[in-house]
Design a protein around this motif. Sequence first.
Motif, PDB file in Angstrom:
ATOM      1  N   PHE A  79       0.831  -1.207   0.000  1.00 54.15           N
ATOM      2  CA  PHE A  79       0.000   0.000   0.000  1.00 54.15           C
ATOM      3  C   PHE A  79       0.862   1.252   0.000  1.00 54.15           C
ATOM      4  CE2 PHE A  79      -2.685   3.155   2.357  1.00 54.15           C
ATOM      5  CZ  PHE A  79      -3.604   3.358   1.347  1.00 54.15           C
ATOM      6  N   CYS A  80       1.962   1.212   0.722  1.00 56.34           N
ATOM      7  CA  CYS A  80       2.889   2.340   0.779  1.00 56.34           C
ATOM      8  C   CYS A  80       3.482   2.625  -0.599  1.00 56.34           C
ATOM      9  CB  CYS A  80       3.988   2.066   1.794  1.00 56.34           C
ATOM     10  SG  CYS A  80       5.184   3.392   1.973  1.00 56.34           S
ATOM     11  N   MET A  81       3.860   1.573  -1.313  1.00 52.93           N
ATOM     12  CA  MET A  81       4.460   1.744  -2.637  1.00 52.93           C
ATOM     13  C   MET A  81       3.463   2.369  -3.623  1.00 52.93           C
ATOM     14  SD  MET A  81       7.542   0.924  -2.258  1.00 52.93           S
ATOM     15  CE  MET A  81       8.110   0.839  -3.930  1.00 52.93           C
ATOM     16  N   VAL A  82       2.218   1.948  -3.570  1.00 53.56           N
ATOM     17  CA  VAL A  82       1.188   2.526  -4.450  1.00 53.56           C
ATOM     18  C   VAL A  82       0.950   3.985  -4.079  1.00 53.56           C
ATOM     19  CG1 VAL A  82      -1.229   2.395  -5.152  1.00 53.56           C
ATOM     20  CG2 VAL A  82       0.104   0.299  -4.910  1.00 53.56           C
ATOM     21  N   CYS A  83       0.887   4.273  -2.789  1.00 56.19           N
ATOM     22  CA  CYS A  83       0.695   5.657  -2.348  1.00 56.19           C
ATOM     23  C   CYS A  83       1.882   6.536  -2.746  1.00 56.19           C
ATOM     24  CB  CYS A  83       0.486   5.715  -0.840  1.00 56.19           C
ATOM     25  SG  CYS A  83      -1.123   5.125  -0.319  1.00 56.19           S
ATOM     26  N   ARG A  84       3.092   6.009  -2.655  1.00 54.05           N
ATOM     27  CA  ARG A  84       4.264   6.778  -3.084  1.00 54.05           C
ATOM     28  C   ARG A  84       4.167   7.121  -4.565  1.00 54.05           C
ATOM     29  NH1 ARG A  84       9.326   3.725  -0.010  1.00 54.05           N
ATOM     30  NH2 ARG A  84       8.845   4.587   2.049  1.00 54.05           N
ATOM     31  N   LYS A  85       3.768   6.154  -5.357  1.00 58.98           N
ATOM     32  CA  LYS A  85       3.670   6.363  -6.799  1.00 58.98           C
ATOM     33  C   LYS A  85       2.695   7.491  -7.135  1.00 58.98           C
ATOM     34  CE  LYS A  85       2.124   4.120 -11.017  1.00 58.98           C
ATOM     35  NZ  LYS A  85       1.516   2.918 -11.588  1.00 58.98           N
ATOM     36  N   HIS A  86       1.565   7.527  -6.442  1.00 58.76           N
ATOM     37  CA  HIS A  86       0.515   8.479  -6.785  1.00 58.76           C
ATOM     38  C   HIS A  86       0.533   9.771  -5.980  1.00 58.76           C
ATOM     39  CE1 HIS A  86      -1.648   5.863  -9.568  1.00 58.76           C
ATOM     40  NE2 HIS A  86      -1.326   4.875  -8.755  1.00 58.76           N
ATOM     41  N   LEU A  87       1.137   9.762  -4.791  1.00 62.51           N
ATOM     42  CA  LEU A  87       1.048  10.937  -3.926  1.00 62.51           C
ATOM     43  C   LEU A  87       2.317  11.778  -3.846  1.00 62.51           C
ATOM     44  CD1 LEU A  87      -1.005   9.496  -0.915  1.00 62.51           C
ATOM     45  CD2 LEU A  87      -1.830  10.730  -2.922  1.00 62.51           C
ATOM     46  N   GLU A  88       3.498  11.153  -3.900  1.00 63.21           N
ATOM     47  CA  GLU A  88       4.726  11.937  -3.755  1.00 63.21           C
ATOM     48  C   GLU A  88       4.858  12.933  -4.915  1.00 63.21           C
ATOM     49  OE1 GLU A  88       8.141   9.442  -3.077  1.00 63.21           O
ATOM     50  OE2 GLU A  88       7.575   9.122  -0.992  1.00 63.21           O
ATOM     51  N   GLY A  89       5.098  14.169  -4.550  1.00 62.95           N
ATOM     52  CA  GLY A  89       5.209  15.239  -5.539  1.00 62.95           C
ATOM     53  C   GLY A  89       3.887  15.901  -5.867  1.00 62.95           C
ATOM     54  N   SER A  90       2.796  15.387  -5.323  1.00 63.14           N
ATOM     55  CA  SER A  90       1.480  15.969  -5.602  1.00 63.14           C
ATOM     56  C   SER A  90       1.176  17.090  -4.608  1.00 63.14           C
ATOM     57  CB  SER A  90       0.392  14.895  -5.547  1.00 63.14           C
ATOM     58  OG  SER A  90       0.270  14.394  -4.238  1.00 63.14           O
ATOM     59  N   ARG A  91       0.125  17.838  -4.912  1.00 62.41           N
ATOM     60  CA  ARG A  91      -0.295  18.951  -4.060  1.00 62.41           C
ATOM     61  C   ARG A  91      -1.631  18.600  -3.415  1.00 62.41           C
ATOM     62  NH1 ARG A  91      -3.554  23.280  -4.202  1.00 62.41           N
ATOM     63  NH2 ARG A  91      -4.389  22.763  -6.240  1.00 62.41           N
ATOM     64  N   LEU A  92      -1.764  18.882  -2.132  1.00 59.39           N
ATOM     65  CA  LEU A  92      -3.011  18.623  -1.413  1.00 59.39           C
ATOM     66  C   LEU A  92      -4.025  19.695  -1.798  1.00 59.39           C
ATOM     67  CD1 LEU A  92      -4.642  17.014   0.648  1.00 59.39           C
ATOM     68  CD2 LEU A  92      -3.564  18.355   2.449  1.00 59.39           C
ATOM     69  N   ALA A  93      -5.047  19.301  -2.553  1.00 62.54           N
ATOM     70  CA  ALA A  93      -6.011  20.250  -3.106  1.00 62.54           C
ATOM     71  C   ALA A  93      -7.239  20.464  -2.224  1.00 62.54           C
ATOM     72  CB  ALA A  93      -6.450  19.790  -4.493  1.00 62.54           C
ATOM     73  N   SER A  94      -7.674  19.408  -1.504  1.00 59.83           N
ATOM     74  CA  SER A  94      -8.839  19.579  -0.644  1.00 59.83           C
ATOM     75  C   SER A  94      -8.840  18.573   0.500  1.00 59.83           C
ATOM     76  CB  SER A  94     -10.141  19.447  -1.448  1.00 59.83           C
ATOM     77  OG  SER A  94     -10.347  18.118  -1.857  1.00 59.83           O
ATOM     78  N   VAL A  95      -9.477  18.991   1.591  1.00 58.37           N
ATOM     79  CA  VAL A  95      -9.670  18.151   2.774  1.00 58.37           C
ATOM     80  C   VAL A  95     -11.143  18.267   3.135  1.00 58.37           C
ATOM     81  CG1 VAL A  95      -9.034  17.758   5.187  1.00 58.37           C
ATOM     82  CG2 VAL A  95      -7.329  18.639   3.591  1.00 58.37           C
ATOM     83  N   ILE A  96     -11.873  17.159   3.022  1.00 60.10           N
ATOM     84  CA  ILE A  96     -13.326  17.208   3.222  1.00 60.10           C
ATOM     85  C   ILE A  96     -13.777  16.076   4.136  1.00 60.10           C
ATOM     86  CG2 ILE A  96     -15.575  17.027   2.068  1.00 60.10           C
ATOM     87  CD1 ILE A  96     -14.164  18.077  -0.468  1.00 60.10           C
ATOM     88  N   LEU A 106      -9.127  13.278   1.260  1.00 61.47           N
ATOM     89  CA  LEU A 106      -8.095  14.220   0.851  1.00 61.47           C
ATOM     90  C   LEU A 106      -7.871  14.044  -0.640  1.00 61.47           C
ATOM     91  CD1 LEU A 106      -7.395  13.296   3.934  1.00 61.47           C
ATOM     92  CD2 LEU A 106      -5.341  14.594   3.510  1.00 61.47           C
ATOM     93  N   THR A 107      -7.952  15.132  -1.385  1.00 56.02           N
ATOM     94  CA  THR A 107      -7.741  15.100  -2.825  1.00 56.02           C
ATOM     95  C   THR A 107      -6.372  15.685  -3.137  1.00 56.02           C
ATOM     96  OG1 THR A 107     -10.112  15.379  -3.182  1.00 56.02           O
ATOM     97  CG2 THR A 107      -8.665  15.789  -5.069  1.00 56.02           C
ATOM     98  N   PHE A 108      -5.602  14.948  -3.928  1.00 56.19           N
ATOM     99  CA  PHE A 108      -4.252  15.359  -4.318  1.00 56.19           C
ATOM    100  C   PHE A 108      -4.211  15.545  -5.824  1.00 56.19           C
ATOM    101  CE2 PHE A 108      -3.926  12.888  -0.462  1.00 56.19           C
ATOM    102  CZ  PHE A 108      -3.046  13.598   0.317  1.00 56.19           C
ATOM    103  N   GLU A 109      -3.528  16.587  -6.276  1.00 57.95           N
ATOM    104  CA  GLU A 109      -3.376  16.841  -7.708  1.00 57.95           C
ATOM    105  C   GLU A 109      -1.914  16.699  -8.093  1.00 57.95           C
ATOM    106  OE1 GLU A 109      -5.003  20.706  -8.333  1.00 57.95           O
ATOM    107  OE2 GLU A 109      -7.065  19.992  -8.160  1.00 57.95           O
ATOM    108  N   SER A 110      -1.689  15.961  -9.185  1.00 63.28           N
ATOM    109  CA  SER A 110      -0.333  15.732  -9.668  1.00 63.28           C
ATOM    110  C   SER A 110      -0.329  15.813 -11.182  1.00 63.28           C
ATOM    111  CB  SER A 110       0.159  14.353  -9.221  1.00 63.28           C
ATOM    112  OG  SER A 110       1.393  14.065  -9.825  1.00 63.28           O
ATOM    113  N   ALA A 111       0.731  16.383 -11.735  1.00 60.80           N
ATOM    114  CA  ALA A 111       0.855  16.463 -13.192  1.00 60.80           C
ATOM    115  C   ALA A 111       1.134  15.090 -13.792  1.00 60.80           C
ATOM    116  CB  ALA A 111       1.973  17.435 -13.565  1.00 60.80           C
ATOM    117  N   HIS A 112       1.741  14.193 -13.022  1.00 59.51           N
ATOM    118  CA  HIS A 112       2.127  12.878 -13.536  1.00 59.51           C
ATOM    119  C   HIS A 112       1.000  11.865 -13.513  1.00 59.51           C
ATOM    120  CE1 HIS A 112       6.204  14.328 -13.593  1.00 59.51           C
ATOM    121  NE2 HIS A 112       6.120  14.644 -12.318  1.00 59.51           N
ATOM    122  N   THR A 113       0.267  11.788 -12.413  1.00 63.21           N
ATOM    123  CA  THR A 113      -0.750  10.742 -12.274  1.00 63.21           C
ATOM    124  C   THR A 113      -2.174  11.273 -12.296  1.00 63.21           C
ATOM    125  OG1 THR A 113      -0.646  10.875  -9.868  1.00 63.21           O
ATOM    126  CG2 THR A 113       0.797   9.258 -10.942  1.00 63.21           C
TER     127      THR A 113
END
Length: 144
Positions: A79-96, A106-113
């Motif tokens: 689970f950590c590896m999948v989260c690293r792939k999609h979350l590292e380098g992303s920006r936290l856009a919303s917390v609801i 939590l919504t994260f925005e990334s140019a890569h994923t």
Amino acid sequence: MISRVPFDSLSLMCVTYELKHSVLGGSVQHVGQPDAQTLVLTVRRASRNHLLMFSCSTDYARVHQITRKPQLPRTPFDFCMVCRKHLEGSRLASVIQTDFDRVLTLTFESAHTGPVRLIAELMGKHSNLVLVDTDGRTLDSCKR
């Protein structure tokens, strides 16, 4: 004897408020998983690192900020590896917080994923952390 304080909807509402004012707009620097039921995100905002801990433990499901980085295992969990792939380098856009329930998104925005959501369901033995893509498909979850 350790007394157990429940993490209820009101507690989650307070944490949501705190996260909106401290880490919203920050970028994810690192993702770690100290144990099978805990995820820690390092979010950098305003020249400061914030550590967010998500736990889907059956006894102590919770989300909050921590001050010290926990010891991480040598081999990361899947689970950590999948989260690293999609979350590292992303920006936290919303917390609801969903309605007044014990669900935090939590919504994260990334140019890569592209945008992804980390959903923390904090409901006792049914607690889980789920990573979801823009189409609502589950990418992975902490408990399967």
